[in-house]
Design an enzyme around this catalytic site. Structure first.
Site, PDB file in Angstrom:
ATOM      1  N   GLU A 190      -1.789   0.308  -8.720  1.00 21.43           N
ATOM      2  CA  GLU A 190      -3.225   0.054  -8.568  1.00 21.43           C
ATOM      3  C   GLU A 190      -3.942   1.298  -8.061  1.00 21.43           C
ATOM      4  O   GLU A 190      -3.541   1.897  -7.070  1.00 21.43           O
ATOM      5  CB  GLU A 190      -3.413  -1.125  -7.593  1.00 21.43           C
ATOM      6  CG  GLU A 190      -4.857  -1.573  -7.415  1.00 21.43           C
ATOM      7  CD  GLU A 190      -4.966  -2.799  -6.501  1.00 21.43           C
ATOM      8  OE1 GLU A 190      -3.951  -3.505  -6.292  1.00 21.43           O
ATOM      9  OE2 GLU A 190      -6.069  -3.040  -5.977  1.00 21.43           O
TER      10      GLU A 190
ATOM     11  N   LYS B 101     -12.764  -7.983  -8.168  1.00 20.29           N
ATOM     12  CA  LYS B 101     -13.178  -8.489  -6.861  1.00 20.29           C
ATOM     13  C   LYS B 101     -14.662  -8.800  -6.944  1.00 20.29           C
ATOM     14  O   LYS B 101     -15.477  -7.874  -7.084  1.00 20.29           O
ATOM     15  CB  LYS B 101     -12.993  -7.419  -5.784  1.00 20.29           C
ATOM     16  CG  LYS B 101     -11.555  -7.038  -5.512  1.00 20.29           C
ATOM     17  CD  LYS B 101     -11.527  -5.950  -4.437  1.00 20.29           C
ATOM     18  CE  LYS B 101     -10.106  -5.561  -4.115  1.00 20.29           C
ATOM     19  NZ  LYS B 101     -10.056  -4.395  -3.218  1.00 20.29           N
TER      20      LYS B 101
ATOM     21  N   ASP C 240      -0.449  -0.287  -4.388  1.00 25.59           N
ATOM     22  CA  ASP C 240      -1.886   0.015  -4.389  1.00 25.59           C
ATOM     23  C   ASP C 240      -2.115   1.303  -3.600  1.00 25.59           C
ATOM     24  O   ASP C 240      -1.800   1.376  -2.410  1.00 25.59           O
ATOM     25  CB  ASP C 240      -2.660  -1.151  -3.745  1.00 25.59           C
ATOM     26  CG  ASP C 240      -4.170  -0.963  -3.803  1.00 25.59           C
ATOM     27  OD1 ASP C 240      -4.633   0.065  -4.367  1.00 25.59           O
ATOM     28  OD2 ASP C 240      -4.899  -1.832  -3.293  1.00 25.59           O
TER      29      ASP C 240
ATOM     30  N   LYS D 240       0.849  -1.189   0.000  1.00 32.41           N
ATOM     31  CA  LYS D 240       0.000   0.000   0.000  1.00 32.41           C
ATOM     32  C   LYS D 240       0.888   1.243   0.000  1.00 32.41           C
ATOM     33  O   LYS D 240       1.939   1.253   0.663  1.00 32.41           O
ATOM     34  CB  LYS D 240      -0.886   0.006   1.255  1.00 32.41           C
ATOM     35  CG  LYS D 240      -1.881  -1.147   1.306  1.00 32.41           C
ATOM     36  CD  LYS D 240      -3.030  -0.951   0.345  1.00 32.41           C
ATOM     37  CE  LYS D 240      -4.062  -2.055   0.485  1.00 32.41           C
ATOM     38  NZ  LYS D 240      -5.143  -1.929  -0.493  1.00 32.41           N
TER      39      LYS D 240
ATOM     40  N   ASP E 140      -9.049  -0.797  -9.659  1.00 33.57           N
ATOM     41  CA  ASP E 140      -9.746  -1.615  -8.646  1.00 33.57           C
ATOM     42  C   ASP E 140     -11.086  -0.925  -8.379  1.00 33.57           C
ATOM     43  O   ASP E 140     -12.106  -1.248  -9.021  1.00 33.57           O
ATOM     44  CB  ASP E 140      -8.864  -1.717  -7.385  1.00 33.57           C
ATOM     45  CG  ASP E 140      -9.557  -2.347  -6.181  1.00 33.57           C
ATOM     46  OD1 ASP E 140     -10.763  -2.611  -6.250  1.00 33.57           O
ATOM     47  OD2 ASP E 140      -8.902  -2.579  -5.138  1.00 33.57           O
TER      48      ASP E 140
HETATM   49  O1  OSB Z   1      -7.660  -2.149  -2.301  1.00 33.76           O
HETATM   50  O2  OSB Z   1      -7.176  -4.168  -2.633  1.00 33.76           O
HETATM   51  C1  OSB Z   1      -7.618  -3.293  -1.891  1.00 33.76           C
HETATM   52  C2  OSB Z   1      -8.392  -4.751   1.556  1.00 33.76           C
HETATM   53  C3  OSB Z   1      -9.596  -4.142   1.805  1.00 33.76           C
HETATM   54  C4  OSB Z   1     -10.116  -3.261   0.906  1.00 33.76           C
HETATM   55  C5  OSB Z   1      -9.429  -2.965  -0.268  1.00 33.76           C
HETATM   56  C6  OSB Z   1      -8.226  -3.583  -0.541  1.00 33.76           C
HETATM   57  C7  OSB Z   1      -7.687  -4.458   0.407  1.00 33.76           C
HETATM   58  C8  OSB Z   1      -6.389  -5.094   0.256  1.00 33.76           C
HETATM   59  C9  OSB Z   1      -6.149  -6.391   0.979  1.00 33.76           C
HETATM   60  O3  OSB Z   1      -5.471  -4.653  -0.388  1.00 33.76           O
HETATM   61  C10 OSB Z   1      -6.549  -7.497   0.104  1.00 33.76           C
HETATM   62  C11 OSB Z   1      -6.675  -8.782   0.849  1.00 33.76           C
HETATM   63  O4  OSB Z   1      -5.639  -9.383   1.134  1.00 33.76           O
HETATM   64  O5  OSB Z   1      -7.808  -9.214   1.130  1.00 33.76           O
HETATM   65 MG    MG Z   2      -6.935  -2.178  -4.312  1.00 40.13          MG
END
Ligand code: OSB
Ligand code: MG
Length: 405
Positions: free
Chosen positions: A259, A314, A231, A206, A284
């Site tokens: 991301e 997702k 990300d 992140k 995303d």
């Molecule tokens: O942006 O991918 C994301 C977790 C919660 C909400 C958004 C994100 C995330 C993560 C963790 O990056 C992803 C995971 O390991 O579940």
């Molecule tokens: Mg993400």
């Protein structure tokens, strides 16, 4: 893809190679389990920090015409506040009332999960989704409900869900998502552990303004070949020259992708202001349904090129697995790589994501494993892990074991 508004892109179940159930099924009862789950390690992103999450596990009991009962389960994986998208565990709880009411023939306020006697049966997934698709948004809630349908259809046929979806992989590649840390040294300690103890070969970190280049630079000093991606969860302003300069600087670090640097609703500006970057942009938050994916592909063809677009799919964000499969197909038909992100699902939701990642179109490692173990007490057994890969459970439905909600 030539832009025209005459033939909106849609896919039939046959075109998607998705199983079409013809056996009439009567919904008997919907029971939503609600659990507050503690994380082993607090997780921080550009939008917030959290140490526990509320998960909902909808359980739907179906009856066949000859009286057989089959129960399927799914997971709704919201965050605790509407800071990733507009949902949170409070909104999901309300949306589940509407969805449950629609599926059981009752009003949201009086929905007790018991189906009224005079309901028509459902058959294929479209007939199921049709019952609640009048509800706008609330995709995380919808995805958990659709998950319960697929589990039941798998059990009815004695088949794992990935086979109902023509998945080709028995093992799926997994990466790890790392939260923000106070210092680059604190982050590198966590990465050392993931690489050496878990044998993880793809790491996502992140980032946010002020916590970006120094961290990536530090990682590259130790790991020049690691498959690395960042990300931003929408933390960079695409109209701020300093932010754009940082995004350009990421080009020096051989990242797999950046991301969601910009705002959730800015597909257009991602396409036309970031085309100079060498690193692919991964969307995303921006991709909520098939139309968004189509629009992104069109815009990248116009302003950039499709090899510089990646979509993180997702199922909770897209309102379920069928929509996720449609997006995956559209991406693959247009040369866009995809992978399956996570929403901090428990082992139940992660297992569903692993089944989805068995599809051929999903060609990059997913966020299926976080700082393991994720939760102090998980909701089921996690899929078997070995050297960067997770095994798709082979039992009927999701193939879940030891569910404990
Ligand atoms: O942006 O991918 C994301 C977790 C919660 C909400 C958004 C994100 C995330 C993560 C963790 O990056 C992803 C995971 O390991 O579940
Ligand atoms: Mg993400």
């Amino acid at each position: 893809m030539k832009p025209d508004n005459k033939s909106p892109i849609e896919y039939t179940l046959e075109q998607l190679n998705v199983f079409k159930n013809n056996v009439p099924l009567f919904i008997q009862r919907i029971n939503v389990h609600k659990c507050k789950m503690e994380l082993c390690n607090p997780f921080e992103t550009s939008f917030g920090r959290f140490d526990s999450l509320v998960r909902f596990f909808p359980e739907i009991e179906f009856r066949t015409e000859d009286g057989r009962l089959i129960t399927g389960i799914g997971e709704c994986s919201p965050l605790s506040a509407p800071w990733y998208d507009n949902e949170c565990h409070r909104s999901v709880e309300i949306a589940l009332k509407y969805i449950t009411g629609s599926l059981t023939g009752k009003e949201a306020d009086t929905a007790d999960g018991i189906a009224s006697a005079d309901l028509d049966p459902i058959t294929d997934v479209n007939s199921f989704i049709f019952k609640y698709n009048w509800i706008i948004g609330h995709n995380i809630a919808k995805a958990g409900i659709e998950g319960a349908y697929w589990d039941a259809i798998g059990k009815l046929n004695g088949t794992p869900v990935n086979k109902l979806w023509s998945g080709i992989r028995d093992n799926v590649e997994t990466g790890i998502s790392m939260g923000l840390e106070e210092t680059p040294e604190a982050l590198i300690k966590k990465i050392d552990k993931a690489v050496h103890e878990l044998k993880i070969s793809r790491v996502k970190v992140k980032v946010k303004p002020g916590k970006d280049i120094a961290y990536i630079d530090r990682i590259r000093k130790s790991y020049s070949d690691l498959r690395l991606q960042v990300d931003a969860n929408a933390a960079y302003n695409l109209f701020n020259p300093e932010h754009i300069a940082v995004l350009k600087e990421f080009d020096n670090y051989r990242l797999m992708m950046i991301e969601q640097p910009g705002r959730n609703d800015d597909i257009l500006d991602h396409a036309r202001y970031l085309y100079l970057l060498k690193t692919p942009i991964c969307l995303d938050e921006s991709i909520v349904h098939l139309n968004h994916a189509r629009q992104a592909v069109e815009l990248w063809k116009q302003y950039s090129s499709v090899d510089k677009l990646i979509i993180n799919i997702k199922p909770p964000r897209t309102g379920g697995y069928l929509e996720a499969i449609k997006i995956a197909r559209l991406c693959s038909d247009n040369g866009v790589s995809t992978w399956c992100g996570g929403m901090f699902e428990s082992a139940i939701g992660k297992t569903c994501n692993v089944h989805f990642s068995s599809r051929e179109e999903v060609n990059l490692p997913g966020d299926h494993i976080s700082y393991a173990p994720y939760f102090k007490i998980n909701a089921a057994d996690s899929p078997a892990y070995n050297e960067g890969k997770l095994k798709v459970p082979a039992g009927p439905g999701w193939g879940l074991k030891n569910i404990i909600y």
